[in-house]
Design a protein around this motif. Structure first.
Motif, PDB file in Angstrom:
ATOM      1  N   ALA A   1       0.961  -1.233  -0.076  1.00  0.00           N
ATOM      2  CA  ALA A   1      -0.130   0.176  -0.104  1.00  0.00           C
ATOM      3  C   ALA A   1       0.986   1.014  -0.071  1.00  0.00           C
ATOM      4  O   ALA A   1       1.567   1.227   0.896  1.00  0.00           O
ATOM      5  CB  ALA A   1      -1.120  -0.138   1.264  1.00  0.00           C
ATOM      6  N   ALA A   2       0.775   1.921  -1.025  1.00  0.00           N
ATOM      7  CA  ALA A   2       1.655   3.239  -1.192  1.00  0.00           C
ATOM      8  C   ALA A   2       1.394   4.311  -0.105  1.00  0.00           C
ATOM      9  O   ALA A   2       0.017   4.187   0.308  1.00  0.00           O
ATOM     10  CB  ALA A   2       1.743   3.565  -2.643  1.00  0.00           C
ATOM     11  N   GLY A   3       2.330   4.828   0.193  1.00  0.00           N
ATOM     12  CA  GLY A   3       1.916   5.894   1.068  1.00  0.00           C
ATOM     13  C   GLY A   3       3.109   6.828   1.325  1.00  0.00           C
ATOM     14  O   GLY A   3       3.103   7.632   0.207  1.00  0.00           O
ATOM     15  N   GLY A   4       3.982   6.713   1.930  1.00  0.00           N
ATOM     16  CA  GLY A   4       5.188   7.351   2.307  1.00  0.00           C
ATOM     17  C   GLY A   4       5.320   8.106   3.544  1.00  0.00           C
ATOM     18  O   GLY A   4       4.470   7.846   4.410  1.00  0.00           O
ATOM     19  N   THR A   5       6.264   8.638   3.605  1.00  0.00           N
ATOM     20  CA  THR A   5       6.723   9.887   4.899  1.00  0.00           C
ATOM     21  C   THR A   5       6.243  11.236   4.303  1.00  0.00           C
ATOM     22  O   THR A   5       6.470  11.418   3.246  1.00  0.00           O
ATOM     23  CB  THR A   5       7.898   9.469   5.499  1.00  0.00           C
ATOM     24  OG1 THR A   5       8.845   9.687   4.360  1.00  0.00           O
ATOM     25  CG2 THR A   5       8.195   8.070   5.629  1.00  0.00           C
ATOM     26  N   GLN A   6       6.128  12.061   5.612  1.00  0.00           N
ATOM     27  CA  GLN A   6       5.817  13.467   5.234  1.00  0.00           C
ATOM     28  C   GLN A   6       7.112  13.838   4.647  1.00  0.00           C
ATOM     29  O   GLN A   6       8.232  13.722   4.953  1.00  0.00           O
ATOM     30  CB  GLN A   6       5.504  14.180   6.590  1.00  0.00           C
ATOM     31  CG  GLN A   6       5.037  15.440   6.202  1.00  0.00           C
ATOM     32  CD  GLN A   6       3.989  15.842   7.496  1.00  0.00           C
ATOM     33  OE1 GLN A   6       3.794  15.265   8.299  1.00  0.00           O
ATOM     34  NE2 GLN A   6       3.298  17.074   7.160  1.00  0.00           N
ATOM     35  N   ASP A   7       6.790  14.969   3.697  1.00  0.00           N
ATOM     36  CA  ASP A   7       7.925  15.545   2.784  1.00  0.00           C
ATOM     37  C   ASP A   7       8.145  14.634   1.659  1.00  0.00           C
ATOM     38  O   ASP A   7       9.005  14.971   0.977  1.00  0.00           O
ATOM     39  CB  ASP A   7       9.322  15.758   3.880  1.00  0.00           C
ATOM     40  CG  ASP A   7       8.921  16.708   4.792  1.00  0.00           C
ATOM     41  OD1 ASP A   7       9.547  16.198   5.936  1.00  0.00           O
ATOM     42  OD2 ASP A   7       8.093  17.475   4.870  1.00  0.00           O
ATOM     43  N   ALA A   8       7.589  13.504   1.438  1.00  0.00           N
ATOM     44  CA  ALA A   8       7.944  12.751   0.390  1.00  0.00           C
ATOM     45  C   ALA A   8       6.600  12.008  -0.114  1.00  0.00           C
ATOM     46  O   ALA A   8       6.399  10.893  -0.113  1.00  0.00           O
ATOM     47  CB  ALA A   8       9.064  11.542   0.665  1.00  0.00           C
ATOM     48  N   PRO A   9       5.666  12.797  -0.294  1.00  0.00           N
ATOM     49  CA  PRO A   9       4.065  12.127  -0.456  1.00  0.00           C
ATOM     50  C   PRO A   9       4.232  11.388  -2.041  1.00  0.00           C
ATOM     51  O   PRO A   9       4.648  11.345  -2.769  1.00  0.00           O
ATOM     52  CB  PRO A   9       3.376  13.449  -0.928  1.00  0.00           C
ATOM     53  CG  PRO A   9       4.054  14.458  -1.139  1.00  0.00           C
ATOM     54  CD  PRO A   9       5.481  14.150  -0.817  1.00  0.00           C
ATOM     55  N   THR A  10       3.221  10.371  -1.782  1.00  0.00           N
ATOM     56  CA  THR A  10       3.082   9.437  -3.061  1.00  0.00           C
ATOM     57  C   THR A  10       1.685   8.830  -3.132  1.00  0.00           C
ATOM     58  O   THR A  10       1.052   8.913  -2.061  1.00  0.00           O
ATOM     59  CB  THR A  10       4.079   8.053  -2.967  1.00  0.00           C
ATOM     60  OG1 THR A  10       3.811   7.388  -1.536  1.00  0.00           O
ATOM     61  CG2 THR A  10       5.537   8.319  -2.996  1.00  0.00           C
ATOM     62  N   PRO A  11       0.949   8.688  -4.054  1.00  0.00           N
ATOM     63  CA  PRO A  11      -0.194   8.431  -4.246  1.00  0.00           C
ATOM     64  C   PRO A  11      -0.750   7.089  -3.654  1.00  0.00           C
ATOM     65  O   PRO A  11       0.026   6.201  -3.721  1.00  0.00           O
ATOM     66  CB  PRO A  11      -0.682   8.504  -5.641  1.00  0.00           C
ATOM     67  CG  PRO A  11       0.656   8.390  -6.272  1.00  0.00           C
ATOM     68  CD  PRO A  11       1.768   8.782  -5.354  1.00  0.00           C
ATOM     69  N   ALA A  12      -1.844   6.730  -3.316  1.00  0.00           N
ATOM     70  CA  ALA A  12      -2.525   5.618  -2.791  1.00  0.00           C
ATOM     71  C   ALA A  12      -2.322   4.648  -3.759  1.00  0.00           C
ATOM     72  O   ALA A  12      -2.851   4.884  -4.927  1.00  0.00           O
ATOM     73  CB  ALA A  12      -3.593   5.874  -1.781  1.00  0.00           C
ATOM     74  N   ARG A  13      -2.160   3.477  -3.612  1.00  0.00           N
ATOM     75  CA  ARG A  13      -2.305   2.358  -4.701  1.00  0.00           C
ATOM     76  C   ARG A  13      -3.602   1.427  -4.474  1.00  0.00           C
ATOM     77  O   ARG A  13      -3.791   0.944  -5.227  1.00  0.00           O
ATOM     78  CB  ARG A  13      -0.841   1.539  -4.453  1.00  0.00           C
ATOM     79  CG  ARG A  13       0.293   2.088  -5.096  1.00  0.00           C
ATOM     80  CD  ARG A  13       1.540   1.172  -4.930  1.00  0.00           C
ATOM     81  NE  ARG A  13       1.150  -0.078  -5.431  1.00  0.00           N
ATOM     82  CZ  ARG A  13       1.334  -0.304  -7.018  1.00  0.00           C
ATOM     83  NH1 ARG A  13       1.822   0.719  -7.521  1.00  0.00           N
ATOM     84  NH2 ARG A  13       1.323  -1.491  -7.341  1.00  0.00           N
TER      85      ARG A  13
ATOM     86  N   ARG B   1     -10.362   1.652  -0.868  1.00  0.00           N
ATOM     87  CA  ARG B   1     -11.005   1.008  -0.443  1.00  0.00           C
ATOM     88  C   ARG B   1     -12.139   0.258  -1.151  1.00  0.00           C
ATOM     89  O   ARG B   1     -12.688   0.694  -2.019  1.00  0.00           O
ATOM     90  CB  ARG B   1     -11.820   1.916   0.786  1.00  0.00           C
ATOM     91  CG  ARG B   1     -12.727   1.298   1.757  1.00  0.00           C
ATOM     92  CD  ARG B   1     -12.988   2.388   2.912  1.00  0.00           C
ATOM     93  NE  ARG B   1     -11.781   1.979   3.832  1.00  0.00           N
ATOM     94  CZ  ARG B   1     -11.862   2.493   4.804  1.00  0.00           C
ATOM     95  NH1 ARG B   1     -13.136   3.415   5.444  1.00  0.00           N
ATOM     96  NH2 ARG B   1     -10.955   2.602   5.821  1.00  0.00           N
TER      97      ARG B   1
END
Lengths: 273, 151
Positions: free
Chosen positions: B18-30, B33
């Motif tokens: 599940a894509a997410g990331g850490t703050q300062d490096a946003p990535t779209p959700a994969r 729901r």
């Protein structure tokens, strides 16, 4: 003259007594050896119940040792969040035992104070922020609150600074999720994910765990400016507590039903899921 | 190479990626729901860590819930930002409509349209609480009931 006030009541006047010259000198010696024992009058030392001692010093022969040490004339010592003052607090409480206190129930009151002193040793300490800490913003939560992520990330995601969109659970990433809603169980699960109580040498997120007894857990994370922030479940990440106040102390902020404060953890770049 | 392998395996559903990331490096959700497959679905918004407890509604229940909402007068009060603790019930219908129910306020959303309803008798909330009893563990229901009934 050194007057000691046991700060413990909410409605009634606090009990007070005067130290003997010998006791005052002994106290001054303790403080000279460890100046951090003294706290400013506006320090947060607890809520209802035991809140430590208030010392008021007048320039008399009995206070000679205190005055000679150049110590302040009105100052706090001890309280809910000063584990380092436990021994000196116990010393001060002991000086009350042979004093004439204006209390109907001195034994009970001193007993409560003694319990408060003991409990202060269980607090890990406020702002035990590690020397190398990673802080994110305390005002801009767009990273967490955009509609694509809001309901898919919870408090543990926020605390871990890891937006997995899986409503992360302590222990799940390491293959062993928590199994009971207690500090020990959830904390152990978090430890399996890599959280630790000691500071890491490389970098640290400073977080803390609280429990709604038998019901749920919640995490806070220290951000910039000494503000703790959090994300209550699928709702927005924020920098305020249930009373809409900035969170400067997660141990005393309004946490609703999450009444049990478990402790502080540190970690960085952990894998949660 | 490693990232290519990751993409293949994640796309194949082999890993629980599940894509997410850490703050300062946003990535779209994969992962999205899942859509509501049953006529309706209720979840309780009260936890911070745990997943919200949820259950499916039967066709009759979903219809009854919808009619109950529609029977309410239009209101103006919004749902407050509660923070930690009980924050209400969420009802989702298969046609995409969604209701948030908290005490005497019901917010019904469908598409771009949102309507606030006033439920002075808290009938909707009570209906949902009653339905929750058979779907929640006893101690959880007690906790929920206590929260709903607290002033």
């Amino acid at each position: 003259m050194v007057t000691v006030e046991l700060d413990i009541f909410s409605g009634r006047p606090n009990p007070r007594w005067t130290l003997s010259r010998k006791e005052a000198n002994a106290l001054a010696e303790r403080v000279r050896a460890d100046p951090s024992l003294l706290l400013p009058m506006d320090a947060d030392t607890g809520g209802l119940g035991y809140r430590g001692f208030i010392l008021t010093v007048q320039d008399t022969p009995a206070a000679e040792g205190w005055m000679r040490a150049g110590l302040p004339s009105r100052v706090r010592l001890g309280g809910r969040f000063q584990p380092g003052a436990m021994e000196s607090s116990a010393f001060l409480l002991h000086t009350a035992e042979h004093s004439r206190l204006d209390l109907r129930d001195p034994g009970e009151v001193l007993g409560v104070a003694e319990e408060g002193i003991t409990m202060s040793s269980e607090v890990q300490g406020l702002y035990a922020a590690c020397a190398t800490s990673y802080y994110t913003t305390d005002t801009d939560f767009s990273f967490w609150n955009a509609s694509a992520y809001l309901t898919y990330n919870n408090c543990y995601n926020y605390a871990s600074n890891s937006r997995t969109n899986t409503f992360a659970q302590p222990g799940r990433a390491s293959g062993s999720m928590y199994s009971a809603m207690t500090c020990a169980n959830v904390g152990a699960a978090a430890t399996r994910d890599g959280w630790q109580t000691a500071c890491r040498a490389d970098n640290n997120l400073n977080v803390c765990l609280v429990i709604w007894p038998n019901t749920d857990y919640h995490w806070y994370r220290l951000a910039v400016n000494g503000h703790w922030c959090h994300k209550p479940g699928q709702t927005a990440a924020r920098n305020y507590d249930n009373s809409l106040n900035w969170i400067t102390n997660p141990e005393t902020c309004d946490r609703g039903g999450y009444t049990t404060f478990c402790g502080y953890y540190r970690g960085f770049n952990l894998t949660v899921s | 190479m490693a990232r290519a392998l990751w993409l293949v395996l994640c796309g194949a559903g082999v890993w629980g990626c599940a894509a997410g990331g850490t703050q300062d490096a946003p990535t779209p959700a994969r992962s999205e729901r899942s859509e509501v497959m049953s006529p309706g679905r209720v979840s309780v918004d009260m936890f911070s860590g745990r997943e919200p407890p949820a259950w499916a509604l039967t066709t009759d229940e979903a219809q009854a819930a919808r009619e109950l909402v529609k029977s309410l007068p239009v209101g103006t009060h919004r749902i407050p930002d509660v923070g930690l603790g009980y924050r209400g019930f969420d009802v989702a219908w298969a046609d995409g409509a969604h209701a948030k129910v908290y005490r005497d306020v019901v917010v019904l959303s469908q598409g771009e349209r949102t309507v606030l309803y006033q439920d002075a008798g808290r009938k909707m909330e009570q209906w949902l609480l009653t339905g929750a009893r058979s779907h929640l563990a006893p101690e959880l229901f007690v906790a929920l009931e206590s929260q709903v009934q607290s002033p």
